[in-house]
Enzyme design. Structure first.
Site, PDB file in Angstrom:
ATOM      1  N   ARG A  99       4.989 -24.681 -30.332  1.00 27.46           N
ATOM      2  CA  ARG A  99       5.080 -23.345 -30.916  1.00 27.46           C
ATOM      3  C   ARG A  99       6.100 -23.313 -32.058  1.00 27.46           C
ATOM      4  O   ARG A  99       5.875 -22.670 -33.085  1.00 27.46           O
ATOM      5  CB  ARG A  99       5.431 -22.301 -29.852  1.00 27.46           C
ATOM      6  N   HIS A 116      -1.131 -15.279 -27.814  1.00 29.24           N
ATOM      7  CA  HIS A 116      -0.278 -14.290 -27.170  1.00 29.24           C
ATOM      8  C   HIS A 116       1.143 -14.843 -27.211  1.00 29.24           C
ATOM      9  O   HIS A 116       1.342 -16.054 -27.358  1.00 29.24           O
ATOM     10  CB  HIS A 116      -0.751 -14.113 -25.718  1.00 29.24           C
ATOM     11  N   TYR A 117       2.145 -13.987 -27.056  1.00 34.68           N
ATOM     12  CA  TYR A 117       3.522 -14.476 -27.089  1.00 34.68           C
ATOM     13  C   TYR A 117       3.892 -15.291 -25.852  1.00 34.68           C
ATOM     14  O   TYR A 117       4.874 -16.023 -25.859  1.00 34.68           O
ATOM     15  CB  TYR A 117       4.518 -13.329 -27.283  1.00 34.68           C
ATOM     16  N   ARG A 118       3.092 -15.196 -24.793  1.00 35.36           N
ATOM     17  CA  ARG A 118       3.395 -15.960 -23.578  1.00 35.36           C
ATOM     18  C   ARG A 118       2.918 -17.400 -23.700  1.00 35.36           C
ATOM     19  O   ARG A 118       2.029 -17.707 -24.481  1.00 35.36           O
ATOM     20  CB  ARG A 118       2.735 -15.313 -22.367  1.00 35.36           C
TER      21      ARG A 118
END
EC number: 3.1.15.-
Length: 194
Positions: free
Chosen positions: A116, A131-133
Site C-alpha cells: 500500500r 477500501h482503506y482496510r
C-alpha cells in the site's frame, strides 16, 4: 459487465515486486492481482506486468534482490518490458473495474501495508481503488506462529517470488488458516464449501 459487480464481498488480492523495501527510494517492478469471492474461490486473474526500468536501476538493488529477480526471470522481463508505472496502473484498474466496484474490497495479500505504501507513492489511483482496510494474511501468520505453531508450520509457500505466484500463495495460505479458525472460519471451517 454489470452482473460481475454485484458481489460486494469479492476480494482483490495484490502483490508487488520492488527493487527494495525503501518506499522513498525503491520502485515497483512487477504487479499482479487476483479477484476471489468471499470463499477464496478465484474468479479472475488480472494482468501480471513487469514494469520497465533501466539496467542501472536493477544493478543498484541489494544482493538479495539482484539474485532473486535474476533467478525468477523477472530481471530480464523488466529489461524487456515497455510497460510504464502509469500503464500498469491503468491496466490493473481497468481489469478490477470489470469485477468489483472501487472502494468495495480491502487490499488483500501478505505484508500488504508495504504494498500500500508503494502504491500510494507510485500508483495512487490504484491505491485509492481499494477500501482503506487491509486483509493481511501476515497478521494471521504472526498470530499462528505465537499461539498455534503447528498450524503456522503446516503451510509451506511454493512461491518463486514473482508477483502472481506470491498472490496465489497468499490465497492458499489464508485457505490453510481458515480451516483452523473455528467459528471465524464459517461454513468452510465446518467442512461445508460455500
Amino acid at each position: 459487465m454489470a452482473e460481475n459487480l454485484a458481489g460486494n464481498d469479492r476480494l482483490i488480492w495484490i502483490d508487488l515486486e520492488m527493487t527494495g523495501l525503501d518506499t522513498d527510494r525503491d520502485s515497483i517492478i512487477e504487479i499482479a492481482t487476483i479477484v476471489t469471492d468471499a470463499q477464496l474461490n478465484v474468479l479472475a486473474e488480472g494482468p501480471e506486468l513487469a514494469i520497465a526500468h533501466p539496467l542501472e536501476t536493477l544493478e543498484a538493488m541489494d544482493e538479495w534482490n539482484r539474485n532473486q529477480h535474476r533467478r525468477s526471470g523477472l530481471w530480464q522481463r523488466v529489461l524487456d518490458s515497455q510497460v510504464t508505472h502509469a500503464q500498469a496502473e491503468a491496466q490493473t484498474v481497468a481489469f478490477l473495474s470489470e469485477w468489483i466496484r472501487a472502494g468495495a474490497s480491502p487490499m488483500c495479500g501478505n505484508s500488504i501495508c508495504q504494498d500500500r505504501r508503494f502504491l500510494h507513492r507510485q500508483m495512487s489511483r490504484l491505491e485509492r481503488y481499494f477500501h482503506y482496510r487491509n486483509l493481511d494474511v501476515s497478521t494471521i501468520k504472526e498470530l499462528a506462529r505465537r499461539w498455534a505453531p503447528s498450524v503456522a508450520n503446516g503451510f509451506a509457500k511454493s512461491s518463486a517470488h514473482t508477483a502472481l505466484s506470491d498472490v496465489r500463495d497468499s490465497i492458499d495460505e489464508l485457505r490453510h488458516y481458515r480451516q483452523f479458525m473455528g467459528a471465524l472460519g464459517g461454513d468452510a471451517a465446518a467442512g461445508v464449501e460455500g
